[in-house]
Scaffold this active site. Structure first.
Site, mmCIF file in Angstrom:
data_model
loop_
_atom_site.group_PDB
_atom_site.id
_atom_site.type_symbol
_atom_site.label_atom_id
_atom_site.label_comp_id
_atom_site.label_asym_id
_atom_site.label_seq_id
_atom_site.Cartn_x
_atom_site.Cartn_y
_atom_site.Cartn_z
ATOM 1 N N GLU A 74 -29.696 25.965 -17.842
ATOM 2 C CA GLU A 74 -28.255 25.830 -18.100
ATOM 3 C C GLU A 74 -27.899 26.175 -19.543
ATOM 4 O OE1 GLU A 74 -27.213 21.879 -16.877
ATOM 5 O OE2 GLU A 74 -27.433 22.346 -14.742
ATOM 6 N N GLN B 153 5.831 0.481 16.527
ATOM 7 C CA GLN B 153 5.583 1.276 15.335
ATOM 8 C C GLN B 153 6.777 2.150 14.969
ATOM 9 O OE1 GLN B 153 2.948 0.475 13.492
ATOM 10 N NE2 GLN B 153 2.774 -1.016 15.151
ATOM 11 N N THR C 259 4.430 5.203 8.732
ATOM 12 C CA THR C 259 3.424 4.755 9.684
ATOM 13 C C THR C 259 3.325 5.707 10.867
ATOM 14 O OG1 THR C 259 2.625 2.822 10.926
ATOM 15 C CG2 THR C 259 4.970 3.324 11.074
ATOM 16 N N GLN D 241 9.843 2.435 -11.160
ATOM 17 C CA GLN D 241 9.746 1.633 -12.389
ATOM 18 C C GLN D 241 8.695 0.533 -12.259
ATOM 19 O OE1 GLN D 241 12.442 1.940 -10.448
ATOM 20 N NE2 GLN D 241 13.729 0.121 -10.386
ATOM 21 N N ASN E 133 8.277 3.614 -0.629
ATOM 22 C CA ASN E 133 9.054 4.765 -0.208
ATOM 23 C C ASN E 133 8.602 6.035 -0.938
ATOM 24 O OD1 ASN E 133 10.131 4.634 -2.791
ATOM 25 N ND2 ASN E 133 12.088 3.772 -2.135
ATOM 26 N N TYR F 274 1.814 -3.492 -4.919
ATOM 27 C CA TYR F 274 3.229 -3.219 -4.667
ATOM 28 C C TYR F 274 3.569 -3.668 -3.258
ATOM 29 C CZ TYR F 274 7.762 -1.048 -4.499
ATOM 30 O OH TYR F 274 9.121 -0.856 -4.382
ATOM 31 N N ASP G 124 -1.447 -5.479 12.696
ATOM 32 C CA ASP G 124 -0.441 -5.539 11.636
ATOM 33 C C ASP G 124 -0.412 -6.895 10.959
ATOM 34 O OD1 ASP G 124 0.391 -2.952 12.030
ATOM 35 O OD2 ASP G 124 2.058 -3.487 13.342
ATOM 36 N N HIS H 218 9.545 0.918 12.346
ATOM 37 C CA HIS H 218 9.314 0.854 10.903
ATOM 38 C C HIS H 218 10.235 1.788 10.129
ATOM 39 C CE1 HIS H 218 5.944 -1.839 10.224
ATOM 40 N NE2 HIS H 218 5.327 -1.337 11.276
#
Length: 447
Positions: free
Chosen positions: A433, A277, A255, A209, A232, A146, A379, A280
């Site tokens: 057992e 940073q 981050t 989705q 997200n 993704y 990065d 972001h």
């Protein structure tokens, strides 16, 4: 142009622990008003994000491409006609890049590949008297990556996720990334990065989705064995909900970086690293730990001075006001103690002789030693994947690496003599057992 930054300096350690050093669980998030209103608009009733994600996943499992296209339209406002990107589009995007940008992407890809090729990863078999034992290491059959769209295209995230999978030998790697709003297509830089990384299949879909499509498959999107990549809140919740039906790399949040600086550090460089940073996300954490009150103040002044020249200063100011600031510690030892408690995604050591402190680091996704090993290089072009554990998960999790893309199968191949020698102890354990069938199966090997 100087802009006054909301730069908080904590001299009380307990106060800092209760504020910027306090960890926030994924389960403890609050839903902003605009998100709640958007969910009401989408579903016709007030639902929490977990329920919204559950419904999206269920619809994709039931209706495949039809549901994905519908959510693309309803959530992102995109009338996607075709989910797959034609291979020619990736080639065209690469050819259309500025030569300097293409060279930078190719350099990054080369260094990421070279770094991960050095990771030890091989099967082993120990053949001895009584038989053989070992481990078979095999790549996953398929992986879905993704790549967020969000407020900026992230071709580096594609390279950092796809290339380790390719080095591990995964034969099928697909990418899902959202098309732009207002009818815009996938950013050409992401498509160019896909071409450089050797990706054969890219799909125009984002959000929950996309995760559902990769986890369960659709008419266009193949089902994969594992999904990696940040996103997200809705992407993270979707990964959480599909885990078990498919593997995931982790639940990756905003981050975060901790900079440990002593009196020798250049405050302008420390400020630049923290600002990098903070841009972001308004939920990003940019934290300075230093035994010097003067250094904390100087970094704050530099942040205000540099902030006025940055395009994303609104986002940065939000991050500085929420989960960022400086903590003045008694000494460097206490700074490292706090850093280990926090277990940051990135830990930057702007101290004299940083190598002498590496033994103090227990919990961090990545460690950056000295002012020349600044995090921005990590990065983009240093080599290790920038997909790293967040939210304190560096206490038990690792950066994305080859182990995310392989599975280990135990190998047991005992001789008759070896099996007979071990059958007695196995029977004793089986009886302990109350598993008589186990004991009987072992007893037959003694005959």
């Amino acid at each position: 142009m100087s802009v006054k930054a909301d730069w908080r300096i904590f001299t009380d350690i307990d106060e800092a622990r209760a504020s910027i050093l306090k960890r926030h669980s994924l389960r403890d998030y609050s839903v902003p008003d605009h998100v709640a209103e958007r969910l009401l608009e989408l579903f016709g009733e007030r639902v929490m994000p977990e329920e919204a994600v559950r419904r999206i996943i269920g619809s994709v499992r039931e209706r495949g491409d039809g549901a994905i296209l519908e959510w693309n339209r309803r959530i992102d406002g995109v009338e996607t006609q075709s989910l797959p990107v034609a291979p020619g589009e990736m080639k065209t995007a690469l050819q259309g890049l500025a030569p300097e940008l293409r060279s930078a992407l190719e350099l990054a890809a080369e260094r990421i590949r070279a770094f991960h090729q050095k990771q030890p990863l091989s099967s082993w078999i120990d053949a001895a008297e009584g038989g053989s034992l070992g481990q078979l290491i095999r790549p996953l059959d398929s992986v879905g990556v993704y790549v967020p769209g969000g407020t900026a295209p992230l071709p580096s995230s594609l390279l950092m996720s796809v290339i380790p999978a390719a080095v591990a030998g995964v034969p099928e790697i697909i990418v899902c990334t959202p098309p732009g709003s207002g009818g815009a297509d996938i950013h050409p830089t992401i498509l160019a990065a896909a071409e450089i990384a050797g990706v054969k299949a890219v799909y125009r879909v984002g959000g929950a989705q996309a995760i559902a499509g990769m986890a369960y498959g659709s008419e266009s999107i193949p089902r994969v064995a594992a999904i990696v990549g940040a996103g997200n809140l809705f992407v993270t919740l979707a990964k959480q909900q599909v885990y078990g039906d498919v593997g995931i790399d982790g639940l990756l949040g905003p981050t975060e970086t901790i900079v440990i600086a002593d009196e020798s550090a250049d405050p302008s460089l420390a400020a630049a690293d923290l600002l990098a940073q903070a841009e972001h996300d308004v939920l990003a954490s940019a934290i300075l730990l230093t035994p010097s009150r003067e250094q904390a103040a100087a970094v704050g002044s530099e942040i205000s001075r540099q902030l006025g020249n940055l395009k994303r200063r609104g986002i940065i100011q939000g991050a500085l006001a929420k989960r960022s600031g400086a903590v003045v510690t008694a000494d460097l030892e206490q700074a490292f103690e706090l850093a280990n408690e926090y277990a940051a995604e990135h830990l930057c050591l702007l101290v004299d002789e940083p190598w002498s402190w590496i033994g103090q680091v227990r919990n961090a996704g990545g460690v950056f030693l000295g002012e020349h090993s600044f995090e921005v290089l990590g990065d983009y072009v240093a080599g290790p994947s920038h997909v790293m554990p967040t939210g304190g998960t560096a206490r038990f999790a690792s950066p994305l690496n080859l182990l995310n893309f392989v599975k280990i199968t135990s190998l047991v191949a005992l001789s008759p003599e070896g099996a007979a020698a071990l059958s007695g102890p196995a029977q004793l354990l089986a009886h302990a057992e109350s598993l008589d069938a186990h004991a009987a199966a072992a007893r037959r090997r003694e005959q």
